[in-house]
Design a protein around this motif. Structure first.
Motif, PDB file in Angstrom:
ATOM      1  N   SER A 177       0.992  -1.243   0.056  1.00 16.66           N
ATOM      2  CA  SER A 177      -0.083  -0.034   0.033  1.00 16.66           C
ATOM      3  C   SER A 177       0.881   1.227  -0.165  1.00 16.66           C
ATOM      4  O   SER A 177       2.166   1.277   0.281  1.00 16.66           O
ATOM      5  CB  SER A 177      -0.929   0.040   1.260  1.00 16.66           C
ATOM      6  N   GLY A 178       0.335   2.409  -0.036  1.00 14.00           N
ATOM      7  CA  GLY A 178       1.256   3.587  -0.483  1.00 14.00           C
ATOM      8  C   GLY A 178       1.183   4.010  -2.061  1.00 14.00           C
ATOM      9  O   GLY A 178       0.909   3.303  -2.762  1.00 14.00           O
ATOM     10  N   ARG A 179       1.876   4.903  -2.119  1.00 15.77           N
ATOM     11  CA  ARG A 179       2.487   5.428  -3.602  1.00 15.77           C
ATOM     12  C   ARG A 179       3.923   5.861  -3.442  1.00 15.77           C
ATOM     13  O   ARG A 179       4.355   6.341  -2.818  1.00 15.77           O
ATOM     14  CB  ARG A 179       1.447   6.731  -3.934  1.00 15.77           C
ATOM     15  N   GLN A 180       4.474   5.796  -4.687  1.00 12.00           N
ATOM     16  CA  GLN A 180       5.585   6.268  -5.072  1.00 12.00           C
ATOM     17  C   GLN A 180       5.581   7.771  -5.391  1.00 12.00           C
ATOM     18  O   GLN A 180       6.654   8.310  -4.792  1.00 12.00           O
ATOM     19  CB  GLN A 180       6.153   5.798  -6.366  1.00 12.00           C
ATOM     20  N   ALA A 181       4.541   8.448  -5.747  1.00 13.70           N
ATOM     21  CA  ALA A 181       4.258   9.987  -6.031  1.00 13.70           C
ATOM     22  C   ALA A 181       2.650  10.145  -5.851  1.00 13.70           C
ATOM     23  O   ALA A 181       1.971   9.322  -6.285  1.00 13.70           O
ATOM     24  CB  ALA A 181       5.018  10.184  -7.227  1.00 13.70           C
ATOM     25  N   ILE A 182       2.312  11.254  -6.062  1.00 11.41           N
ATOM     26  CA  ILE A 182       1.090  11.824  -5.971  1.00 11.41           C
ATOM     27  C   ILE A 182       0.996  12.028  -7.455  1.00 11.41           C
ATOM     28  O   ILE A 182       1.797  12.403  -8.106  1.00 11.41           O
ATOM     29  CB  ILE A 182       0.766  12.699  -5.002  1.00 11.41           C
ATOM     30  N   PRO A 183      -0.257  11.937  -8.116  1.00  8.20           N
ATOM     31  CA  PRO A 183      -0.283  11.949  -9.485  1.00  8.20           C
ATOM     32  C   PRO A 183       0.378  13.452 -10.016  1.00  8.20           C
ATOM     33  O   PRO A 183       0.638  13.432 -11.283  1.00  8.20           O
ATOM     34  CB  PRO A 183      -1.875  12.022  -9.762  1.00  8.20           C
ATOM     35  N   SER A 184      -0.158  14.511  -9.370  1.00  3.86           N
ATOM     36  CA  SER A 184       0.386  15.814  -9.788  1.00  3.86           C
ATOM     37  C   SER A 184       2.006  15.867  -9.723  1.00  3.86           C
ATOM     38  O   SER A 184       2.467  16.766 -10.366  1.00  3.86           O
ATOM     39  CB  SER A 184      -0.117  16.928  -9.159  1.00  3.86           C
ATOM     40  N   GLN A 185       2.582  14.959  -9.337  1.00  2.94           N
ATOM     41  CA  GLN A 185       4.027  14.982  -9.151  1.00  2.94           C
ATOM     42  C   GLN A 185       4.818  13.949  -9.763  1.00  2.94           C
ATOM     43  O   GLN A 185       6.007  13.607  -9.970  1.00  2.94           O
ATOM     44  CB  GLN A 185       4.519  15.182  -7.859  1.00  2.94           C
ATOM     45  N   GLY A 186       4.117  12.687 -10.102  1.00  5.73           N
ATOM     46  CA  GLY A 186       4.802  11.631 -10.388  1.00  5.73           C
ATOM     47  C   GLY A 186       3.745  10.292 -10.654  1.00  5.73           C
ATOM     48  O   GLY A 186       2.594  10.695 -11.076  1.00  5.73           O
ATOM     49  N   ASN A 187       4.174   9.134 -10.623  1.00  9.21           N
ATOM     50  CA  ASN A 187       3.458   7.969 -10.899  1.00  9.21           C
ATOM     51  C   ASN A 187       2.674   7.558  -9.644  1.00  9.21           C
ATOM     52  O   ASN A 187       3.630   7.031  -8.856  1.00  9.21           O
ATOM     53  CB  ASN A 187       4.364   7.008 -11.603  1.00  9.21           C
ATOM     54  N   PRO A 188       1.496   7.448  -9.733  1.00  6.16           N
ATOM     55  CA  PRO A 188       0.771   7.079  -8.438  1.00  6.16           C
ATOM     56  C   PRO A 188       0.505   5.607  -8.476  1.00  6.16           C
ATOM     57  O   PRO A 188      -0.501   5.125  -7.353  1.00  6.16           O
ATOM     58  CB  PRO A 188      -0.310   7.962  -8.365  1.00  6.16           C
ATOM     59  N   ALA A 189       0.874   4.820  -9.389  1.00  3.76           N
ATOM     60  CA  ALA A 189       0.444   3.550  -9.646  1.00  3.76           C
ATOM     61  C   ALA A 189       0.646   2.578  -8.440  1.00  3.76           C
ATOM     62  O   ALA A 189       1.410   3.082  -7.427  1.00  3.76           O
ATOM     63  CB  ALA A 189       0.601   2.896 -10.706  1.00  3.76           C
ATOM     64  N   GLN A 190       0.395   1.326  -8.445  1.00  6.72           N
ATOM     65  CA  GLN A 190       0.589   0.355  -7.389  1.00  6.72           C
ATOM     66  C   GLN A 190       1.971   0.081  -7.354  1.00  6.72           C
ATOM     67  O   GLN A 190       2.901  -0.042  -8.422  1.00  6.72           O
ATOM     68  CB  GLN A 190      -0.093  -1.142  -7.906  1.00  6.72           C
ATOM     69  N   ILE A 191       2.514   0.009  -6.072  1.00  7.58           N
ATOM     70  CA  ILE A 191       3.926   0.036  -5.794  1.00  7.58           C
ATOM     71  C   ILE A 191       4.155  -1.458  -5.292  1.00  7.58           C
ATOM     72  O   ILE A 191       3.391  -2.296  -4.892  1.00  7.58           O
ATOM     73  CB  ILE A 191       4.443   0.928  -4.888  1.00  7.58           C
ATOM     74  N   THR A 192       5.639  -2.015  -5.495  1.00  8.47           N
ATOM     75  CA  THR A 192       5.956  -3.296  -5.024  1.00  8.47           C
ATOM     76  C   THR A 192       7.296  -3.092  -4.163  1.00  8.47           C
ATOM     77  O   THR A 192       7.679  -1.709  -4.018  1.00  8.47           O
ATOM     78  CB  THR A 192       6.384  -4.138  -6.153  1.00  8.47           C
ATOM     79  N   GLY A 193       7.581  -3.967  -3.238  1.00  9.99           N
ATOM     80  CA  GLY A 193       8.974  -4.142  -2.641  1.00  9.99           C
ATOM     81  C   GLY A 193       9.420  -5.560  -2.345  1.00  9.99           C
ATOM     82  O   GLY A 193       8.560  -6.349  -2.461  1.00  9.99           O
TER      83      GLY A 193
END
Length: 296
Positions: A146-162
């Protein structure tokens, strides 16, 4: 005459003896050719089969370092962590397993050969702590978070991994997933490979606020009485967030969810999928961590 007869008898006897000796010599020679000496037979070494080496496990090497998770940022629905990668295979299947942190939490890596960049808590009020495994190695598992790499206005908000270390988590088997087709207007719950159709029509996101496409997972299921539009039915929250909204309703997150709504036909939502009572109640029964695939 008698003398001559005796000589002949002696000659015949001598020839008979010579013939017997000759036959014995021939037989002995043939036996020698057919049977090699015993020493020659035992001189051939016994060949011991060389064992086939076991296959070397693939993947990243083990990491046994000790980390203080208290100094790492938490991986939760509110987190925006630029170090965590976006899912690069959103249509790929998961492993059919879930991972849950042990101890004080599990460190999370973007690259298992580097240092951890976050940690997965054991508990969080908004869920997201039981996560689907999308790749399994001997020492590591790659998971959705859960969470985001970036918010839509600043980058890619898609599903993240780790990446998580196997030693830091409890891994359980799961044979349940959810399949959504926006074009076909269908929702299926799939158990052990067998789909159960629970919806044949629903509402989805508008062009400005589309429903995110790809794989995610059930983060939390809860009844929220203050959201009157749900009519008391549960909300099934997903880990993925809006591809266009930085936040929603004054909050810092824009979570996608399945929920009930009186208006539930066509592209009319802010990204959530609005379902009828039977469908949302069925989805509320799937466990947290269940993979969800939303297809175009």
């Amino acid at each position: 005459m008698q003398k001559r007869t005796g000589w002949m008898i002696a000659l015949v006897a001598a020839l008979a003896v010579a013939l017997v000796l000759t036959l014995l010599w021939i037989i002995g020679s043939r036996q020698t050719e057919a049977s090699p000496p015993e020493q020659a037979a035992t001189a051939i070494p016994t060949q011991t089969p060389t064992p086939t080496p076991s296959e070397t496990p693939t993947g990243f090497p083990a990491n046994t370092s000790v980390y203080d998770v208290a100094v790492l940022p938490e991986a939760n629905v509110y987190a925006v962590n630029a170090a965590l990668p976006v899912d690069d295979a959103p249509d790929a299947p998961t492993s059919g397993q879930h991972a849950t942190a042990q101890g004080e939490g599990a460190p999370v890596w973007a690259d298992p050969t580097a240092e951890p960049v976050a940690y997965l808590p054991i508990e969080f009020v908004h869920g997201g702590t039981t996560v689907p495994v999308i790749e399994r190695q001997e020492h590591w598992v790659r998971v959705l978070l859960s969470g985001r790499q970036a918010i839509p206005s600043q980058g890619n908000p898609a599903q993240i991994t780790g990446w998580l270390r196997v030693a830091d988590v409890v891994i359980t088997e799961s044979a349940v997933s959810v399949e959504v087709s926006l074009s076909e207007r269908t929702v299926d719950i799939v158990r052990d490979g067998v789909p159960e159709r629970i919806a044949t029509d629903f509402a989805w996101g508008t062009e400005a606020t589309p429903t995110p496409i790809g794989r995610s997972f059930v983060m939390k299921t809860a009844v929220v009485p203050e959201f009157g539009y749900t009519r008391g039915h549960p909300i099934v929250y997903l880990a993925v967030q809006s591809p266009t909204l930085d936040g929603f309703a004054g909050g810092d997150v824009a979570v996608t969810a399945f929920h009930y709504h009186d208006a539930r036909a066509g592209a009319i939502s802010n990204g959530c999928i609005r379902l009828d009572p039977a469908a949302i109640d069925a989805l509320a029964q799937v466990p947290v961590g269940t993979p969800v695939y939303i297809r175009p």
